[in-house]
Design a protein around this motif. Structure first.
Motif, mmCIF file in Angstrom:
data_model
loop_
_atom_site.group_PDB
_atom_site.id
_atom_site.type_symbol
_atom_site.label_atom_id
_atom_site.label_comp_id
_atom_site.label_asym_id
_atom_site.label_seq_id
_atom_site.Cartn_x
_atom_site.Cartn_y
_atom_site.Cartn_z
ATOM 1 N N ASP A 1 -5.645 -1.421 -4.869
ATOM 2 C CA ASP A 1 -5.131 -2.018 -3.643
ATOM 3 C C ASP A 1 -6.153 -3.008 -3.107
ATOM 4 O O ASP A 1 -7.093 -2.615 -2.410
ATOM 5 C CB ASP A 1 -4.830 -0.917 -2.616
ATOM 6 C CG ASP A 1 -3.884 -1.397 -1.522
ATOM 7 O OD1 ASP A 1 -3.648 -2.619 -1.446
ATOM 8 O OD2 ASP A 1 -3.386 -0.551 -0.765
ATOM 9 N N GLN B 1 -7.447 0.293 -0.242
ATOM 10 C CA GLN B 1 -7.697 -1.024 0.353
ATOM 11 C C GLN B 1 -9.073 -1.067 1.032
ATOM 12 O O GLN B 1 -9.767 -2.067 0.970
ATOM 13 C CB GLN B 1 -6.582 -1.332 1.356
ATOM 14 C CG GLN B 1 -6.436 -2.790 1.682
ATOM 15 C CD GLN B 1 -5.071 -3.106 2.277
ATOM 16 O OE1 GLN B 1 -4.246 -2.232 2.489
ATOM 17 N NE2 GLN B 1 -4.843 -4.370 2.544
ATOM 18 N N SER C 1 0.841 -1.208 0.000
ATOM 19 C CA SER C 1 0.000 0.000 0.000
ATOM 20 C C SER C 1 0.867 1.245 0.000
ATOM 21 O O SER C 1 0.559 2.233 -0.677
ATOM 22 C CB SER C 1 -0.915 0.005 1.226
ATOM 23 O OG SER C 1 -1.798 -1.093 1.184
HETATM 24 MG MG MG Z 1 -2.037 -2.736 2.172
#
Ligand code: MG
Ligand code: ATP
Lengths: 288, 250
Positions: free
Chosen positions: A182, A106, A70
Motif C-alpha cells: 500500500d 500505507q 487500502s
Molecule cells: Mg489508502
C-alpha cells in the motif's frame, strides 16, 4: 551511496534469499463489495470489484484518494472479513491473515520499542527457521533495502523513507506467496524510489511472488505492473484494467510506455487537457 | 553545584532558618516546635541505639511486601482487562467506582477482615498499590492503537505474541507510571497503617512513641526520615523508567 557494489554481489544476496523458491498464490476476486456504517448510514466503499491475478503476476492499482484501495487490500489480506462477494487466495476463501501473505501498510507501522532489526524479525516469530538462519535472513533483507547500518536504530531515529524500507523488509522476510503493498514507496526520495522499484521488481520476479501494489504514481504502476487497475471513487469500482507489455515496461521513455501512462492519467481525470490547461494558466500568470 | 540545585534548595533553607529563629526567639513554644539541634540529638540517639535502622527495616519490609502483592495483582488484572473489550465492559465501571473510594476508608473493613496486625497492615498497603496499577495497566493496554492490533493479525501472531511484543512494551510507560504511583501510595499506606492500626515496630511505631512521650523532636526527626525515603523511591523509579524505555528517548 550504492547498496550493491556490483551486480554479482546483488545476485549473491538474491541467491541467499531464495533458499526455497515457491510459487506465488493465485488471487481471485468476484463481485466484491464493501459497506461501512457511518453515522447510522451505510456507505458503499467498494462495489462489484472482480479480477484474477495469476501466480507470480504483478498487479498495480491506481485511483483517487478515498476510492477504497487500502480497504481492498485489507479485505484481500483477511483483516476484515465482512464483505460481499468472494475473495480467494490460492483457491481458498480468505478467513484471516496468514504467514503466507504479507502487507506493507500505507504507514510503516513499525513497533517503536523495537530496533529496525527486531522489527523485521517479528515477521519470523512463528517461522520454523533456526535462530542463526533467521538472523541471516533479517540481515540479508536489511542489506537489500540499504539499511545494514541502521539495524540497531529505533524507528524514532529513522527517517520516513528509512522506516518504510524497514517495513518492506519485514514484509519480504517471511517469504510471502502473496505480497500486498500500500503505497510502499510513497515516503521515499525520488532516487531511492527508483532504485527500490527496480529491486522490488527483481525480488518478486525472482521469487515468483504474486504482488498487488497500490500507488498514486501512475508511472510506477506502469513500470512495475503486468496490469494496471484504474479505480474510480464513490463507490470505489474498477474503471479499466490496462495490460502492460514487458516489451516497453522497462523503459520509461518508450512511446508505448508514455501512451499507456497518459491513457491511465486520462482515466483518472488528469489527462493532457488538464495538464495543458495548467500550463496555459501558468503562461498567462507569467505574462501578467 | 548546579544552578537548579541551588534554586531547589533555597526554599527549604529559608524555612529551616525561620524555624530555628522561631523556636529560639520564643515566638513559638519549643515543646511544640523543637529547635533543629534537638531534632538532631533525637536523630543521633535513634541512630546510636539502632532504633532507626530497625524501624526503617520493619517499615520497608512491610511496604515492599504489600507493594509486591498489590501491584502484581493490579498489573496482571489491569493487563487482562485491557486485552479484551468484554472484560473492559464487565469490570471497567466497577474499577472506576472503586477508585473513587478514598484509600483510608478501607481501613475499617480491612481491619475487620484481616485484623489490625501484620496481615491487616499488608492488606491495606496492597490495596494502596493495587489502585493505581490496575487502572494504569488497563488503560495502557486498552490504548494500544488499533493499527498495532491489525499488525499483530497481519503478522499472524499467535498465543502470547501480541502480549509480549505489542501490549506490554506499548503500555510500559503507563504501567510504570502506575507502579511509581503505587510505590508512593504504598509508602503512605505503610505509615498510615502503622499509625492507625495496631502499634508495631517501624517508622510509624517510632512516631507513635514520639507522640505518646510528647517528644516532638523524635516525631519531627521521623517526619524527615519519611521525606527522605519517599524521595529516594521517586528517584529510583525515575531512573529505572528511563532505562526501560530507551526507545522513547531515542
Ligand atoms: Mg489508502
Ligand atoms: N473503518 C472505516 N469506517 C468507515 N469508513 C471507512 C473506514 N475505513 C475506510 N473508510 C472509508 O472508505 C473509503 C475508502 O478508504 P480507503 O482508505 O480504502 O481509501 P484509499 O483509496 O486507500 O485512499 P488513499 O489513497 O487516500 O489512501 C474512504 O471514504 C473512507 O472514509
Amino acid at each position: 551511496m550504492s547498496y550493491f557494489r556490483s551486480v554479482s554481489q546483488m545476485d549473491d544476496v538474491m541467491a541467499e534469499l531464495s533458499i526455497a523458491r515457491k510459487k506465488g498464490h493465485e488471487l481471485s476476486l468476484a463481485r466484491v463489495g464493501k459497506e461501512f456504517g457511518v453515522a447510522d448510514r451505510a456507505v458503499t466503499v467498494l462495489s462489484d470489484i472482480g479480477f484474477d491475478v495469476r501466480p507470480g503476476e504483478f498487479l498495480s492499482i491506481v485511483g483517487a484518494s478515498g476510492c477504497g484501495k487500502s480497504t481492498l487490500l485489507r479485505l484481500i489480506l483477511g483483516l476484515d472479513t465482512v464483505y460481499d462477494g468472494e475473495i480467494r487466495v490460492g483457491g481458498e476463501r480468505v478467513l484471516r491473515p496468514g504467514a503466507d501473505r504479507a502487507i506493507v501498510f500505507q504507514e510503516h507501522r513499525l513497533l517503536p520499542w523495537l530496533t529496525a532489526e527486531a522489527n523485521v524479525a517479528v515477521a519470523l516469530r512463528r517461522s520454523p527457521l533456526s535462530k542463526a538462519e533467521r538472523r541471516e535472513k533479517v540481515a540479508g533483507l536489511l542489506h537489500l533495502v540499504g539499511l545494514d547500518h541502521a539495524a540497531q536504530a529505533y524507528p524514532a531515529q529513522l527517517s520516513g523513507g528509512m522506516a518504510q524500507r524497514v517495513a518492506i523488509a519485514r514484509a519480504l522476510v517471511s517469504d510471502p506467496r502473496l505480497l500486498l503493498l500500500d503505497e510502499p514507496l510513497g515516503a521515499l526520495d525520488a532516487l531511492t524510489r527508483l532504485r527500490l522499484q527496480d529491486e522490488l521488481k527483481r525480488i518478486v520476479a525472482d521469487e515468483g511472488i504474486t504482488t498487488v501494489l497500490v500507488t498514486h504514481d501512475v508511472e510506477e504502476a506502469v513500470y512495475l505492473g503486468n496490469r494496471v487497475i484504474v479505480m474510480q471513487p464513490n463507490p470505489g469500482r474498477i474503471a479499466e484494467i490496462v495490460p502492460i507489455s514487458e516489451s516497453y515496461a522497462r523503459d520509461r521513455s518508450d512511446p508505448f510506455f508514455i501512451a499507456r501512462r497518459d491513457e491511465i492519467l486520462t482515466q483518472l481525470g488528469v489527462g493532457h487537457s488538464t495538464v495543458k490547461g495548467l500550463s496555459e494558466v501558468e503562461a498567462r500568470i507569467d505574462a501578467a | 553545584m548546579s544552578r537548579s540545585f541551588v534554586q531547589a534548595a533555597l526554599a527549604p533553607v529559608i524555612l529551616l532558618i525561620l524555624w530555628e529563629a522561631a523556636s529560639h526567639s520564643g515566638l513559638v513554644d519549643p515543646r511544640f516546635l523543637p529547635p533543629l539541634e534537638q531534632v538532631w540529638i533525637a536523630g543521633r540517639a535513634e541512630w546510636a541505639s539502632g532504633d532507626l535502622a530497625a524501624a526503617i527495616r520493619a517499615s520497608l519490609a512491610r511496604d515492599i511486601l504489600g507493594f509486591i502483592v498489590g501491584s502484581t495483582i493490579g498489573t496482571v488484572l489491569g493487563v487482562v482487562i485491557g486485552l479484551s473489550k468484554t472484560t473492559q465492559r464487565l469490570l471497567g465501571p466497577m474499577l472506576v467506582v472503586h477508585r473513587q473510594i478514598a484509600l483510608f476508608a478501607w481501613i475499617p473493613l480491612l481491619s475487620a477482615w484481616f485484623g489490625g496486625g501484620e496481615v491487616g497492615k499488608i492488606a491495606f498497603i496492597a490495596m494502596a498499590a493495587f489502585q493505581p496499577t490496575v487502572v494504569n495497566s488497563w488503560r495502557g493496554v486498552a490504548n494500544i492503537p488499533q493499527q498495532y492490533r491489525e499488525l499483530s493479525m497481519a503478522l499472524a501472531f499467535r498465543g502470547l505474541d501480541f502480549l509480549t511484543l505489542i501490549a506490554l512494551p506499548g503500555s510500559l510507560a503507563e504501567i510504570f507510571a502506575g507502579l511509581r504511583a503505587a510505590l508512593i501510595y504504598a509508602w503512605m499506606a505503610t505509615i498510615g497503617a502503622e499509625l492507625l492500626l495496631d502499634v508495631a515496630p517501624g517508622l510509624g511505631g517510632r512516631m507513635d512513641e514520639g507522640q505518646h512521650l510528647f517528644e516532638m523532636n523524635l516525631l519531627v526527626f521521623y517526619l524527615i526520615v519519611l521525606a527522605i525515603v519517599g524521595g529516594l523511591f521517586t528517584l529510583a523509579t525515575g531512573r529505572l523508567e528511563t532505562r526501560l524505555a530507551r526507545w522513547r528517548a531515542a
